[in-house]
Design a protein around this motif. Structure first.
Motif, mmCIF file in Angstrom:
data_model
loop_
_atom_site.group_PDB
_atom_site.id
_atom_site.type_symbol
_atom_site.label_atom_id
_atom_site.label_comp_id
_atom_site.label_asym_id
_atom_site.label_seq_id
_atom_site.Cartn_x
_atom_site.Cartn_y
_atom_site.Cartn_z
ATOM 1 N N GLU A 1 0.840 -1.194 0.000
ATOM 2 C CA GLU A 1 0.000 0.000 0.000
ATOM 3 C C GLU A 1 0.873 1.241 0.000
ATOM 4 O OE1 GLU A 1 -3.957 -1.475 2.501
ATOM 5 O OE2 GLU A 1 -2.500 -0.122 3.434
ATOM 6 N N LEU A 2 0.376 2.270 -0.659
ATOM 7 C CA LEU A 2 0.979 3.601 -0.607
ATOM 8 C C LEU A 2 -0.039 4.529 0.027
ATOM 9 C CD1 LEU A 2 2.882 5.975 -1.439
ATOM 10 C CD2 LEU A 2 1.780 5.927 -3.680
ATOM 11 N N ASN A 3 0.352 5.222 1.070
ATOM 12 C CA ASN A 3 -0.514 6.180 1.739
ATOM 13 C C ASN A 3 0.046 7.590 1.548
ATOM 14 O OD1 ASN A 3 -2.273 4.203 3.274
ATOM 15 N ND2 ASN A 3 -0.244 3.622 4.011
ATOM 16 N N VAL A 4 -0.839 8.505 1.240
ATOM 17 C CA VAL A 4 -0.443 9.908 1.141
ATOM 18 C C VAL A 4 -1.374 10.719 2.030
ATOM 19 C CG1 VAL A 4 0.097 11.853 -0.358
ATOM 20 C CG2 VAL A 4 0.251 9.519 -1.248
ATOM 21 N N ASN A 5 -0.818 11.461 2.978
ATOM 22 C CA ASN A 5 -1.595 12.301 3.886
ATOM 23 C C ASN A 5 -1.558 13.755 3.434
ATOM 24 O OD1 ASN A 5 -2.177 10.181 5.681
ATOM 25 N ND2 ASN A 5 -0.140 10.390 6.598
ATOM 26 N N ALA A 6 -2.512 14.520 3.939
ATOM 27 C CA ALA A 6 -2.540 15.973 3.699
ATOM 28 C C ALA A 6 -2.331 16.286 2.224
ATOM 29 C CB ALA A 6 -1.481 16.659 4.566
ATOM 30 N N LEU A 7 -3.166 15.720 1.386
ATOM 31 C CA LEU A 7 -3.034 15.885 -0.058
ATOM 32 C C LEU A 7 -3.060 17.349 -0.467
ATOM 33 C CD1 LEU A 7 -5.390 13.018 -1.221
ATOM 34 C CD2 LEU A 7 -2.927 13.165 -1.681
ATOM 35 N N TRP A 8 -2.222 17.678 -1.458
ATOM 36 C CA TRP A 8 -2.308 18.996 -2.064
ATOM 37 C C TRP A 8 -2.332 18.838 -3.573
ATOM 38 C CZ3 TRP A 8 1.966 22.043 -4.256
ATOM 39 C CH2 TRP A 8 3.140 21.293 -4.413
ATOM 40 N N LEU A 9 -2.608 19.945 -4.247
ATOM 41 C CA LEU A 9 -2.843 19.873 -5.690
ATOM 42 C C LEU A 9 -1.678 19.206 -6.430
ATOM 43 C CD1 LEU A 9 -4.379 23.421 -6.375
ATOM 44 C CD2 LEU A 9 -5.578 21.267 -5.943
ATOM 45 N N GLY A 10 -0.462 19.447 -5.972
ATOM 46 C CA GLY A 10 0.721 18.917 -6.638
ATOM 47 C C GLY A 10 0.857 17.410 -6.545
ATOM 48 N N ASP A 11 0.029 16.773 -5.740
ATOM 49 C CA ASP A 11 0.080 15.310 -5.640
ATOM 50 C C ASP A 11 -0.713 14.644 -6.761
ATOM 51 O OD1 ASP A 11 -0.185 15.534 -2.028
ATOM 52 O OD2 ASP A 11 1.610 15.438 -3.297
ATOM 53 N N SER A 12 -1.410 15.426 -7.556
ATOM 54 C CA SER A 12 -2.143 14.873 -8.692
ATOM 55 C C SER A 12 -1.150 14.259 -9.674
ATOM 56 C CB SER A 12 -2.948 15.966 -9.398
ATOM 57 O OG SER A 12 -3.952 16.474 -8.560
ATOM 58 N N ALA A 13 -1.309 12.973 -9.964
ATOM 59 C CA ALA A 13 -0.347 12.256 -10.800
ATOM 60 C C ALA A 13 -0.839 10.837 -11.024
ATOM 61 C CB ALA A 13 1.028 12.222 -10.125
ATOM 62 N N LEU A 14 -0.092 10.120 -11.855
ATOM 63 C CA LEU A 14 -0.285 8.679 -12.019
ATOM 64 C C LEU A 14 0.687 7.992 -11.048
ATOM 65 C CD1 LEU A 14 -1.638 6.385 -13.732
ATOM 66 C CD2 LEU A 14 0.411 6.494 -15.193
#
Lengths: 112, 112
Positions: free
Chosen positions: A75-88
């Motif tokens: 699993e990959l977890n990403v917290n506190a998402l921001w616009l720059g995390d938009s990606a494949l």
């Protein structure tokens, strides 16, 4: 023989939220690496898991974390998402000690 | 300066043409080199990999590595419309295991 599988295929989140992406490696593979591919760019290495431990890490903040299970899935977890995390987000599997990596189809994450 | 430089294109050629795709790199410690093909909205697919300077051929594809010049190439003979995709070069170091450093990718369009 199933290749690398990833879920979900697409995901839309809003800023500040948290997301979990999943990966099942190719049959027989024990090492999983995660990459982020922004639009028009090559994949960038996030981290690699082997024997349920993070073995290597790229230049990504601690908001990015992961886990590997005894069956080698990850699993990959990403917290506190921001616009720059938009990606494949791509998962690649391999055998320990081998340099050949096989990629899954990716999860497309959109952060609004 | 990026570790791996790759012209993003797009490169447009007629069907049947010989295609030459190239990457340069700055880190002389890279030891293995790969080419991946990525269709739109899909994961990268491993095409070729090599560990040494020289040529490696597989069907219509030839990978060439010149470590002294820090330059790698992929040649596609008798190009087909189905070869239209983004081609990514990638490279790594044995002591860093599976971590791959990618170029930005070259968009190839083969016109019928």
């Amino acid at each position: 023989d199933a290749g690398v599988t990833q879920s979900p295929t697409h995901l839309i989140k809003t800023r500040g939220q948290q997301v979990t992406l999943r990966c099942s490696p190719k049959s027989g593979h024990d090492t999983v690496s995660w990459y982020q591919q922004a639009l028009g760019q090559g994949p960038q290495f996030i981290f690699q898991y082997y024997e349920e431990e993070e073995r290597q890490r790229g230049n990504f903040p601690d908001r990015f974390s992961g886990h590997q299970f005894p069956n080698y899935s990850s699993e990959l977890n990403v917290n506190a998402l921001w616009l720059g995390d938009s990606a494949l987000y791509l998962c690649a599997s391999s055998l320990a000690g081998s340099t050949e990596q096989f990629f899954g189809p990716g999860t497309r994450l959109t952060v609004l | 300066q990026k570790e791996v430089e790759q012209d993003p294109g797009p490169l447009s050629v007629p069907e049947g043409a010989i295609v030459s795709l190239n990457c340069t790199y700055s880190n002389s410690a890279f030891q293995y080199f790969m080419w991946y093909r990525q269709y739109s909205r899909k994961g990268p697919e491993l095409l070729m990999y090599t560990y040494s300077s020289g040529n490696k051929e597989d069907g219509r594809f030839t990978a060439q590595v010149d470590k002294s010049s820090k330059y790698i190439s992929l040649f596609i003979r008798d190009s087909q419309p189905s070869d239209s995709a983004t081609y990514l070069c990638a490279m790594g170091r044995m002591e860093y295991g599976n971590k791959l450093v990618f170029g930005a990718g070259t968009i190839l369009r083969v016109k019928s």
